[in-house]
Design an enzyme around this catalytic site. Sequence first.
Site, PDB file in Angstrom:
ATOM      1  N   TRP A 196       0.476   1.345   8.502  1.00  0.00           N
ATOM      2  CA  TRP A 196       1.245   2.450   7.936  1.00  0.00           C
ATOM      3  C   TRP A 196       0.428   3.295   6.966  1.00  0.00           C
ATOM      4  O   TRP A 196       0.539   4.523   6.946  1.00  0.00           O
ATOM      5  CB  TRP A 196       2.511   1.943   7.276  1.00  0.00           C
ATOM      6  N   HIS A 204      -5.422   1.457  14.481  1.00  0.00           N
ATOM      7  CA  HIS A 204      -4.507   0.357  14.784  1.00  0.00           C
ATOM      8  C   HIS A 204      -3.079   0.696  14.386  1.00  0.00           C
ATOM      9  O   HIS A 204      -2.161  -0.049  14.692  1.00  0.00           O
ATOM     10  CB  HIS A 204      -4.959  -0.893  14.035  1.00  0.00           C
ATOM     11  N   ASP A 226       4.463  -3.740  12.303  1.00  0.00           N
ATOM     12  CA  ASP A 226       5.118  -2.443  12.406  1.00  0.00           C
ATOM     13  C   ASP A 226       4.287  -1.418  13.164  1.00  0.00           C
ATOM     14  O   ASP A 226       4.724  -0.278  13.340  1.00  0.00           O
ATOM     15  CB  ASP A 226       5.426  -1.911  11.005  1.00  0.00           C
ATOM     16  N   GLN A 227       3.095  -1.806  13.641  1.00  0.00           N
ATOM     17  CA  GLN A 227       2.193  -0.841  14.259  1.00  0.00           C
ATOM     18  C   GLN A 227       2.785  -0.153  15.497  1.00  0.00           C
ATOM     19  O   GLN A 227       2.589   1.051  15.679  1.00  0.00           O
ATOM     20  CB  GLN A 227       0.860  -1.515  14.588  1.00  0.00           C
ATOM     21  N   GLN A 254     -11.741   5.796   3.584  1.00  0.00           N
ATOM     22  CA  GLN A 254     -11.107   6.391   4.762  1.00  0.00           C
ATOM     23  C   GLN A 254     -10.554   7.779   4.495  1.00  0.00           C
ATOM     24  O   GLN A 254     -10.640   8.662   5.365  1.00  0.00           O
ATOM     25  CB  GLN A 254     -10.005   5.469   5.280  1.00  0.00           C
ATOM     26  N   SER A 267      -2.815   3.848   7.096  1.00  0.00           N
ATOM     27  CA  SER A 267      -3.689   4.670   7.932  1.00  0.00           C
ATOM     28  C   SER A 267      -2.900   5.783   8.617  1.00  0.00           C
ATOM     29  O   SER A 267      -3.377   6.911   8.767  1.00  0.00           O
ATOM     30  CB  SER A 267      -4.387   3.807   8.986  1.00  0.00           C
ATOM     31  N   HIS A 297      -1.018  -3.883   1.000  1.00  0.00           N
ATOM     32  CA  HIS A 297       0.064  -4.006   0.016  1.00  0.00           C
ATOM     33  C   HIS A 297      -0.375  -3.484  -1.347  1.00  0.00           C
ATOM     34  O   HIS A 297       0.401  -2.843  -2.061  1.00  0.00           O
ATOM     35  CB  HIS A 297       0.486  -5.470  -0.130  1.00  0.00           C
ATOM     36  N   GLU A 345      -2.238   8.489   6.098  1.00  0.00           N
ATOM     37  CA  GLU A 345      -3.481   9.192   5.774  1.00  0.00           C
ATOM     38  C   GLU A 345      -3.883  10.147   6.890  1.00  0.00           C
ATOM     39  O   GLU A 345      -4.349  11.262   6.629  1.00  0.00           O
ATOM     40  CB  GLU A 345      -4.591   8.173   5.500  1.00  0.00           C
TER      41      GLU A 345
END
Length: 504
Positions: A382, A379, A403-404, A364, A384, A28, A387
Amino acid sequence: MAEAAEQSDDDSSRSCNFLVVAYGIQGHLNPARSLARRLAGIDGVTATLSVQVFGHRRLFPSSSGDEEVSDGVISYIPFSDGLDDGSWPTDSDEDRERYRSACIQSLSSVVRRLAGAGRPVTCVVCTLNMPAVVEVARAHGLALAMYWIQPATALAAYYHYFHGHAEDVASHAADPAYQAALPGLPRPLRIRDMPSFIVDDATGGGNGISKMVLQGFRQLFQQMDDEGMMVLVNTFEALEATAMEALRPYLDAGVFAVGVPAVPLPGAGEKDDMVHLFKQDQKSGYMAWLDARPARSVVYVSSGSILTYSAREAEEILLGLRRLARPYLWVVRREGRSPEVDRLLLEEAEAAGTEGVVVEWCDQVRVLSHPSVACFVTHCGWSSTLEAVACGVPVVAAPSWSDQPVSAHLLEEEWGVGVRAERDADGALTGAELARCVELVVDGGEMAEAIAANVRVWKGKAREAVAAGGPSERSLRSFVKMVQDLDEFARRAEEILSAPPSCS
């Protein structure tokens, strides 16, 4: 704090002060901070970011816990949730009410504090599931916007679930392959591709956290209906154009795609929009290690800032990585790590022939931008997901919750930049499945070539989105203009109402 640019006579320069409120957790905080800094880059705009005390202390360890801090672009003022230790309230009504009341009282104090400092809040922006912020904005008569930090597709799924489609989902929730047709989306969403909290609610499953989060979403969408709040979405228009168009008829107060993926641009220097609440592992020298690896050889594995690995899953991942016989970089946070996982990692480090590095945390975006990285086992958080798209890295999607599953669906079926790994009956990613999927995206012949081509396309679109004057910046400026117009309308209405009656 940086001084606001000198105002001109143009309407776009009217003074506007934003208070951005977010949970003090990695997923967040970073998008909220990036949004606040981008708002502050617009002429005549200032922004303050407020997170809970525990998050503020992790951001600024030397602060006393409640003092205002400035980074030269935005200011930071914490608020108290009554706990201040990063924990959540229990399921009891009394604890939740104490939590809500503490947030309201503290955030109201922040609003008054800013007014007293000559920076009265024009608009409050909050990340999702913060109902107390809505109450504070209403009590102080402030414009309100929600920053949806998940996919626009997930926003559409939640909206329609709470607006007429719950029965359809509930009646088929036990069938992962069932396709629920939601208005405006390009194709039906299977049950397995929906946010896990929706599926848990429809099946009556899930734990206490799942129920609490879903209840928070239910309240949020009710507030969206009641308040007519503006909605900012952390996506860019080209990435989810159909979902954004599908939302606009329903979110008539305004919905704006304002996301800018975190991506290093040539000549832009080090990005300062990213913060890390976990200490990066410098001892491993992971960037120098990446420098020494061949191009497109390294498998990068990370499950983000919340999820932890069971001993069995850690063992399975190691089995898969050994089977691949590729160099790997694996993020396993120290926080929440069990002694069994520690033992497995130690044994792996001491094993002959191992060419892998395990780190507690890393930068990352720098890793994903490195030419030695061949694919990203993720995983599907969002941030990740964005990105990976922006850095142009093929993905093995292994979603777990929230949401994954939506992100995994987008990565595999909408954008074609990866494959989804299937978890076993216990919810674990097995070594055989990990190895199978990595081989498909890296060494899978025609599939790998198609994925590589799609990766290049979306990487280019992401760079168009982050460009100065690009679609995300234009959308953000349109939002600011709407807030300014609302503020001007309210000011003039107040002047008319307070003016003495004229004589006829």
